[in-house]
Design a protein around this motif. Sequence first.
Motif, PDB file in Angstrom:
ATOM      1  N   VAL A  26     -19.319 -18.876  21.330  1.00 15.65           N
ATOM      2  CA  VAL A  26     -18.579 -19.737  22.250  1.00 15.65           C
ATOM      3  C   VAL A  26     -17.080 -19.573  22.024  1.00 15.65           C
ATOM      4  O   VAL A  26     -16.613 -19.614  20.888  1.00 15.65           O
ATOM      5  CB  VAL A  26     -18.964 -21.220  22.068  1.00 15.65           C
ATOM      6  N   VAL A  27     -16.334 -19.385  23.128  1.00 15.15           N
ATOM      7  CA  VAL A  27     -14.872 -19.351  23.064  1.00 15.15           C
ATOM      8  C   VAL A  27     -14.339 -20.232  24.181  1.00 15.15           C
ATOM      9  O   VAL A  27     -15.043 -20.525  25.147  1.00 15.15           O
ATOM     10  CB  VAL A  27     -14.317 -17.924  23.241  1.00 15.15           C
ATOM     11  N   THR A  28     -13.100 -20.696  24.046  1.00  7.40           N
ATOM     12  CA  THR A  28     -12.470 -21.336  25.192  1.00  7.40           C
ATOM     13  C   THR A  28     -12.045 -20.225  26.142  1.00  7.40           C
ATOM     14  O   THR A  28     -11.673 -19.131  25.704  1.00  7.40           O
ATOM     15  CB  THR A  28     -11.262 -22.182  24.772  1.00  7.40           C
ATOM     16  N   ALA A  29     -12.124 -20.477  27.439  1.00  6.00           N
ATOM     17  CA  ALA A  29     -11.866 -19.437  28.433  1.00  6.00           C
ATOM     18  C   ALA A  29     -10.521 -18.775  28.165  1.00  6.00           C
ATOM     19  O   ALA A  29      -9.498 -19.454  28.081  1.00  6.00           O
ATOM     20  CB  ALA A  29     -11.906 -20.037  29.832  1.00  6.00           C
ATOM     21  N   ALA A  44      -3.101 -15.096  19.748  1.00  7.25           N
ATOM     22  CA  ALA A  44      -3.165 -15.043  18.294  1.00  7.25           C
ATOM     23  C   ALA A  44      -3.616 -16.369  17.707  1.00  7.25           C
ATOM     24  O   ALA A  44      -4.240 -16.397  16.648  1.00  7.25           O
ATOM     25  CB  ALA A  44      -1.790 -14.652  17.738  1.00  7.25           C
ATOM     26  N   ARG A  45      -3.300 -17.486  18.375  1.00 10.50           N
ATOM     27  CA  ARG A  45      -3.711 -18.774  17.832  1.00 10.50           C
ATOM     28  C   ARG A  45      -5.211 -19.013  17.996  1.00 10.50           C
ATOM     29  O   ARG A  45      -5.829 -19.652  17.160  1.00 10.50           O
ATOM     30  CB  ARG A  45      -2.918 -19.894  18.526  1.00 10.50           C
ATOM     31  N   GLN A  46      -5.801 -18.498  19.085  1.00  9.21           N
ATOM     32  CA  GLN A  46      -7.225 -18.717  19.286  1.00  9.21           C
ATOM     33  C   GLN A  46      -8.075 -17.642  18.619  1.00  9.21           C
ATOM     34  O   GLN A  46      -9.149 -17.927  18.091  1.00  9.21           O
ATOM     35  CB  GLN A  46      -7.571 -18.765  20.776  1.00  9.21           C
ATOM     36  N   PHE A  47      -7.585 -16.395  18.630  1.00  4.32           N
ATOM     37  CA  PHE A  47      -8.374 -15.284  18.126  1.00  4.32           C
ATOM     38  C   PHE A  47      -7.651 -14.570  16.997  1.00  4.32           C
ATOM     39  O   PHE A  47      -6.432 -14.623  16.881  1.00  4.32           O
ATOM     40  CB  PHE A  47      -8.652 -14.273  19.245  1.00  4.32           C
ATOM     41  N   PRO A  67     -21.677 -12.679  11.911  1.00  2.00           N
ATOM     42  CA  PRO A  67     -21.657 -14.137  12.140  1.00  2.00           C
ATOM     43  C   PRO A  67     -21.246 -14.477  13.566  1.00  2.00           C
ATOM     44  O   PRO A  67     -20.610 -13.676  14.262  1.00  2.00           O
ATOM     45  CB  PRO A  67     -20.622 -14.627  11.130  1.00  2.00           C
ATOM     46  N   ALA A  68     -21.592 -15.687  13.987  1.00  2.00           N
ATOM     47  CA  ALA A  68     -21.303 -16.132  15.355  1.00  2.00           C
ATOM     48  C   ALA A  68     -19.812 -16.195  15.642  1.00  2.00           C
ATOM     49  O   ALA A  68     -19.406 -16.190  16.807  1.00  2.00           O
ATOM     50  CB  ALA A  68     -21.944 -17.499  15.607  1.00  2.00           C
ATOM     51  N   LEU A  75     -12.992 -15.917  16.388  1.00  2.00           N
ATOM     52  CA  LEU A  75     -12.273 -17.191  16.459  1.00  2.00           C
ATOM     53  C   LEU A  75     -11.425 -17.356  15.209  1.00  2.00           C
ATOM     54  O   LEU A  75     -11.916 -17.256  14.090  1.00  2.00           O
ATOM     55  CB  LEU A  75     -13.277 -18.335  16.594  1.00  2.00           C
ATOM     56  N   ALA A  76     -10.149 -17.619  15.406  1.00  2.00           N
ATOM     57  CA  ALA A  76      -9.194 -17.621  14.303  1.00  2.00           C
ATOM     58  C   ALA A  76      -9.547 -18.631  13.217  1.00  2.00           C
ATOM     59  O   ALA A  76      -9.304 -18.398  12.036  1.00  2.00           O
ATOM     60  CB  ALA A  76      -7.786 -17.881  14.829  1.00  2.00           C
TER      61      ALA A  76
END
Length: 327
Positions: free
Chosen positions: A178-181, A211-214, A238-239, A292-293
């Motif tokens: 799951v990621v934010t769009a 960079a902040r999200q990933f 891992p997920a 995900l960061a």
Amino acid sequence: MNIPVTVIGGYLGAGKTTLLNRLLAHPQGVRLAVVVNDFGSVNIDAALIANRDGETISLTNGCVCCSIGDNLALALYDLAERPDGPEHIVVEASGVADPARIAGYAASHPRLFLDGIVVVADAETVRARVHDAYVGDLVRRQLETADLIALSKTDLVDAKTVQQVQEWISVEVPDARVVTAPRAGQVADLLLSGPGGHAVLYDALPGGEHARQFMTWSFVRGGVLDGDALRTVIAALPAAVVRAKGVVRLAEAPDRRFVLQLVGRRWSLEPDHVENRDTVVPDRSVIVCIGLADQLEPERLEALFAPVSVAVVPRAVKALLQGVERP
């Protein structure tokens, strides 16, 4: 050249078209074909439109936007047959369609293969939709078929609600990625695997919000890798790893290059059919994981990938050993 196909699914109003518009505006050098149900729903920037011919809109960045018309299989077949065809095809599924069924059309031509199913879920309404007496089963099925779930409209809810939705999805869809769009400029890195998409193997991803999200983690090794060990590692990622791309050399076929593609839970490791790719150094293997960061653990990935390296016997020694008769 084989052409990857990505299916974008999700219930009505989830944000699929927004995601597609971001992708068309920033394809990151990938010659892209986007197949949609209705041109009217895709508000393409007029400055990007180079030409419109019937069911096809050609864009100034080399991409095309096509209408499904009466037959999706035929539309995909026609794209695959074009001499100047796309490097990647993205299909927008109807809001009331089962994305897995749409993904089956990737077999409509020998050159096409399914790269992944991405389902867009509205963070504000998805939980209520799943429990709706009329559409709940459909929305749940859409989520369950996803290789990657992109949460949209997170700006309409607070951070606590976003976290609650993510935790809810992890219970409803075990092992879901799951990621934010992703925002403009981020979409191609996460969704595309055409030749242009391999630039991520050698160039840092953009900074800022991305960079902040990933974050990315890279695995670079000279020589060949143990193919069986690598496949085991990929299956155990891992997920937190939502995308992985790589160009590797394997001990089972050291004179060939193999391409790794992972989208969410779906992955492939196949021989590279693109020859003379100048950006790929033939004597090393490169894998980049995008995750995900706040969840990606580099030390864990280092440990996972440790067994894949193979000690390489120099060619001169190998030739000598092969020339010695065993008693």
